[in-house]
Design a protein around this motif. Structure first.
Motif, mmCIF file in Angstrom:
data_model
loop_
_atom_site.group_PDB
_atom_site.id
_atom_site.type_symbol
_atom_site.label_atom_id
_atom_site.label_comp_id
_atom_site.label_asym_id
_atom_site.label_seq_id
_atom_site.Cartn_x
_atom_site.Cartn_y
_atom_site.Cartn_z
ATOM 1 N N GLY A 107 0.776 -1.227 0.000
ATOM 2 C CA GLY A 107 0.000 0.000 0.000
ATOM 3 C C GLY A 107 0.805 1.273 0.000
ATOM 4 N N LYS A 131 -1.962 4.781 -0.174
ATOM 5 C CA LYS A 131 -3.414 4.751 -0.275
ATOM 6 C C LYS A 131 -4.061 6.088 0.067
ATOM 7 C CE LYS A 131 -3.656 -0.174 0.895
ATOM 8 N NZ LYS A 131 -4.176 -1.185 1.847
ATOM 9 N N THR A 132 -3.485 6.823 1.013
ATOM 10 C CA THR A 132 -4.093 8.081 1.446
ATOM 11 C C THR A 132 -3.523 9.293 0.703
ATOM 12 O OG1 THR A 132 -2.486 8.387 3.245
ATOM 13 C CG2 THR A 132 -4.480 7.134 3.742
ATOM 14 N N THR A 190 -8.649 5.890 2.247
ATOM 15 C CA THR A 190 -8.043 5.520 0.979
ATOM 16 C C THR A 190 -8.593 6.410 -0.131
ATOM 17 O OG1 THR A 190 -7.763 3.218 1.663
ATOM 18 C CG2 THR A 190 -7.726 3.664 -0.697
#
Length: 233
Positions: A107, A131-132, A190
Motif C-alpha cells: 500500500g 493509499k491516502t 483511501t
C-alpha cells in the motif's frame, strides 16, 4: 553472478529468531526474563488447570495448549522488544524514518532519494506515495518546515488534487517518534487505487526529486543524484 554459482540460501525461521534475540539482548536486559515468563507462564497455568480437572487426558491437552500459547506469546514479546530496540537505535539518525517507512509491506512506496534537503544537513524530507495520497517525512525539527512548505507547493503544481500530508519526525511538540511512524502513515481514508498510486509514483520519478549536494551525515547511497539532470535532459 556465474550460472554455476549457488544461489544464497534464505535463513530459516529459527535462524531469524536467533538473529533477532542476539541483536536485541545486548541492549535489553529484560528480554530474557520477559521471554521466560511469557513461555513458562502459560505452561504452568495449563498444568495447574489439568491437575484441577483431575483427568490424565485433560492434563496432557492442557500442557500441549500451554506450550503452544507460551511459544506464541514468547515470539510475540521477542518481536515487540526487537522492534522497540531497533526503533530506539534509529531515533535521531538521518534517514531513520525512511528505513521504518520502507518496512511497510503493502500500500505504500517510499523513494530512497530525498524530496528536499537542507544544504547544511540540518533537515531532510522523504516522499512516499500510498493509499491516502502523498506523505512527506520531515526530519530536522524546525529547519524542516520550510522544506515541507516548498515541497508541498511544488507537488501541488505537479500532481494537483492528490492529498499531501507532512509527518514531522522527532520527540518534540507536534512531532511523531520513530516507533509510531508506521501507524501515523496509515492514518486516513483511501483515496488512491493501486493504478493511481503507480501513475503518481511514475510521474514523480520522471520529474525527479531534490537536486542538492549531499550534506555531511547523510548516507550517499540513499541520497542518489538525479541521473537525468546530470545528463542535461
Amino acid at each position: 553472478m556465474a550460472k554455476n554459482d549457488p544461489a544464497p540460501k534464505k535463513p530459516r525461521w529459527y535462524q531469524l529468531i536467533g538473529q533477532a534475540y542476539r541483536s536485541t539482548a545486548p541492549h535489553d536486559k529484560l528480554l530474557l526474563p520477559i521471554i521466560l515468563i511469557s513461555a513458562l507462564g502459560p505452561i504452568a497455568l495449563g498444568v495447574l488447570v489439568g491437575l484441577l480437572i483431575g483427568n490424565t487426558i485433560a492434563l496432557v491437552y492442557c500442557i500441549i495448549f500451554g506450550v503452544l500459547v507460551g511459544t506464541l506469546l514468547a515470539l510475540f514479546m521477542l518481536t515487540k522488544r526487537f522492534e522497540k530496540t531497533a526503533f530506539g537505535q534509529m531515533e535521531g539518525v538521518v534517514g531513520g524514518s525512511l528505513a521504518v517507512a520502507q518496512s511497510i509491506r503493502s500500500g505504500w512506496e517510499f523513494d530512497d532519494a530525498p524530496q528536499a534537503m537542507d544544504p547544511k544537513g540540518r533537515a531532510v524530507v522523504f516522499r512516499g506515495v500510498g493509499k491516502t495520497g502523498i506523505v512527506l517525512l520531515a526530519e530536522g525539527g524546525g529547519a524542516a518546515h520550510r522544506l515541507v512548505d516548498d515541497a508541498k507547493k511544488r507537488l501541488n503544481k505537479l500532481i494537483p488534487g492528490v492529498p499531501i500530508r507532512a509527518i514531522y519526525v522527532g520527540k518534540g511538540a507536534n512531532e511523531v517518534p520513530i516507533s509510531k511512524i508506521v501507524r501515523e502513515i496509515r492514518k486516513g481514508k483511501t483515496v488512491l487505487s493501486r493504478g493511481e498510486r503507480a501513475a503518481v509514483s511514475n510521474r514523480l520519478r520522471a520529474i525527479g526529486g531534490a537536486k542538492l549536494p549531499v550534506p555531511k551525515g547523510v548516507d550517499p547511497l540513499r541520497a542518489r543524484p538525479d541521473r537525468k539532470a546530470l545528463k542535461g535532459k
